[in-house]
Structures are given as C-alpha cells and as structure tokens.
Design an enzyme around this catalytic site. Structure first.
Site, PDB file in Angstrom:
ATOM      1  N   CYS A 198       2.167   0.906   8.954  1.00 42.42           N
ATOM      2  CA  CYS A 198       1.006   1.787   8.672  1.00 42.42           C
ATOM      3  C   CYS A 198       1.208   2.984   8.121  1.00 42.42           C
ATOM      4  O   CYS A 198       1.363   3.224   6.920  1.00 42.42           O
ATOM      5  CB  CYS A 198       0.234   1.737  10.048  1.00 42.42           C
ATOM      6  SG  CYS A 198      -1.654   1.853   9.435  1.00 42.42           S
ATOM      7  N   HIS A 223       0.493  -3.247  12.358  1.00 40.71           N
ATOM      8  CA  HIS A 223       1.238  -2.873  13.656  1.00 40.71           C
ATOM      9  C   HIS A 223       1.953  -4.174  14.423  1.00 40.71           C
ATOM     10  O   HIS A 223       1.159  -4.626  15.337  1.00 40.71           O
ATOM     11  CB  HIS A 223       0.218  -2.310  14.469  1.00 40.71           C
ATOM     12  CG  HIS A 223      -0.208  -1.009  14.272  1.00 40.71           C
ATOM     13  ND1 HIS A 223       0.094   0.253  14.259  1.00 40.71           N
ATOM     14  CD2 HIS A 223      -1.077  -0.676  13.342  1.00 40.71           C
ATOM     15  CE1 HIS A 223      -0.304   1.249  13.804  1.00 40.71           C
ATOM     16  NE2 HIS A 223      -1.505   0.620  12.957  1.00 40.71           N
ATOM     17  N   GLU A 237       3.974  -3.948  16.420  1.00 36.65           N
ATOM     18  CA  GLU A 237       4.551  -3.613  17.883  1.00 36.65           C
ATOM     19  C   GLU A 237       3.316  -3.784  19.092  1.00 36.65           C
ATOM     20  O   GLU A 237       3.627  -3.454  20.227  1.00 36.65           O
ATOM     21  CB  GLU A 237       4.915  -1.995  18.003  1.00 36.65           C
ATOM     22  CG  GLU A 237       3.699  -0.909  17.761  1.00 36.65           C
ATOM     23  CD  GLU A 237       3.057  -1.030  16.486  1.00 36.65           C
ATOM     24  OE1 GLU A 237       3.321  -1.850  15.569  1.00 36.65           O
ATOM     25  OE2 GLU A 237       2.238  -0.178  16.355  1.00 36.65           O
TER      26      GLU A 237
HETATM   27  N1  GLN Z   1      -5.452   5.614   8.089  1.00 35.80           N
HETATM   28  C1  GLN Z   1      -3.983   6.134   8.399  1.00 35.80           C
HETATM   29  C2  GLN Z   1      -3.289   7.108   7.429  1.00 35.80           C
HETATM   30  O1  GLN Z   1      -3.884   7.283   6.489  1.00 35.80           O
HETATM   31  C3  GLN Z   1      -3.184   5.263   9.108  1.00 35.80           C
HETATM   32  C4  GLN Z   1      -3.642   4.493  10.388  1.00 35.80           C
HETATM   33  C5  GLN Z   1      -2.354   3.943  11.358  1.00 35.80           C
HETATM   34  O2  GLN Z   1      -1.313   4.240  10.994  1.00 35.80           O
HETATM   35  N2  GLN Z   1      -2.917   3.095  11.900  1.00 35.80           N
HETATM   36  O3  GLN Z   1      -2.338   7.790   7.936  1.00 35.80           O
END
Ligand code: GLN
Length: 193
Positions: free
Chosen positions: A78, A171, A173
């Site tokens: 992410c 994610h 995890e």
């Molecule tokens: N939207 C977040 C970003 O731009 C990422 C979200 C996340 O890591 N769950 O960093």
C-alpha cells in the site's frame, strides 16, 4: 536471517507478527543502524506523504536505496508500494524509486475506501484464492519492461515484482494468510544465499 519492518508509521506490529509466523526473526526498523542488521525490509501501509517525509528526515531514504542497490529485497504494501514506485501519477512527493511502475494513489475512489476481494496469485500458490484487504489503496496503472505483474483486480495490477523488489496494493498482514509473506521470505532467503 532477520527481516526488518520500517516502523515510522502504519501497521508495523501486524507485519512483524506475519514475518515471525513464517519462522523468521523480525525487527522494527526506525534507525539507519537497525537497517544495517536486516536481510530484507518490509514497508507497511500508512500515509505515503508522511512516511516519505520521515524517510528523508531520518536519512533512511538513501540508506534503503543503497541496501536495495546492493541486493537487499524490499517489499512495499500500500503506502510501501507508492513509496517504491518510480512514478506516482500527478505527485512530486518524496519516494524511494525502487521499481519501474506507474502508480495511482487512492485509486479505487472514496465510496470504496476499504474493501476485500479474493485474488488469484499464482506466484504464492493456491487455490484457495488470497483474501486481500484494500484500504484507500493505490493501483498500478502500468508497468515498464522488467516488471512482472503477479495479481490483478478488475483489470488493474495490484501486485508486482522486479527482481528483489515486491509490491502489493493490499494488506497481506491483516488476514492471517501468510502466503504472501512466505513468498517474500523466500526472496530474502534466495538473496542471502
Ligand atoms: N492512501 C494512502 C497513501 O496514499 C495509502 C493507504 C494505505 O497504506 N492503506 O499513502
């Protein structure tokens, strides 16, 4: 062998736990000296503009780039995916530029801030599919040559690899399914030799 989890912000504990569930020692990495002791690094979810600034502030950006250059595998989920991308579409925010992908932040829109989906990820094995949790997630708009797409969701790439660099928009995890972490652990094992 020891795998570090970047611990500036985000869901660090869950990743430490997932690494340990694979039978590997895990270390929360906040300082450059700690980075020197790990054989692989996970960059967790969080907020990429914040983590990007903190990386620069603590001098960890150059240190991570150097280790990655020397062959240390890095896995970004992410926010980690965003920070590892060479191109963040429409943004000049600080980044590590470790993988040749073009990334759209918050790409699934506000009305679906968070959702789960079953992904077929051949690289990690199965069936069953991998239950993936997406939270204000990015997707990979396109990849450059040399990057292998490992999973897609609704026609968008959401997991990819380029040599020792692995990224996932979701994610892994959070679901208790450690197949994606095991895949990264194997990458680290291979790099350590
Ligand atoms: N939207 C977040 C970003 O731009 C990422 C979200 C996340 O890591 N769950 O960093």
């Amino acid at each position: 062998m020891q795998i570090g989890v970047l611990a500036l912000q985000g869901d660090v504990a869950e990743h430490l736990h997932a690494v340990e569930a694979c039978g590997v020692k895990a270390l929360a990495v906040k300082k450059k000296e700690q980075l020197e002791t790990v054989d692989g690094l996970i960059i967790p979810g969080g907020e990429s503009t914040t983590v990007g600034k903190l990386l620069v502030k603590y001098g960890l950006d150059d240190a991570i780039r150097e280790r990655a250059q020397a062959g240390m595998p890095v896995f970004g989920t992410c926010t980690g995916l965003i920070l590892m991308a060479r191109d963040i579409i429409g943004s000049e925010q600080p980044r590590l530029s470790l993988i040749d992908i073009h990334v759209q932040r918050n790409a699934f829109g506000r009305q679906v801030d968070s959702f789960e989906a079953d992904l077929v990820i051949e690289a990690v094995g199965g069936p069953p599919p991998f239950r993936a949790v997406f939270i204000r997630a990015p997707y990979i708009e396109s990849v450059d040559p040399g990057v292998e797409v490992l999973a897609e969701y609704k026609g968008k790439a959401v997991m990819a690899r380029q040599e020792g660099r692995l990224v996932a928009a979701f994610h892994p995890e959070l679901t208790g399914d450690d197949r994606v972490h095991r895949y990264f652990v194997d990458m680290v094992r291979e790099a350590v030799g």
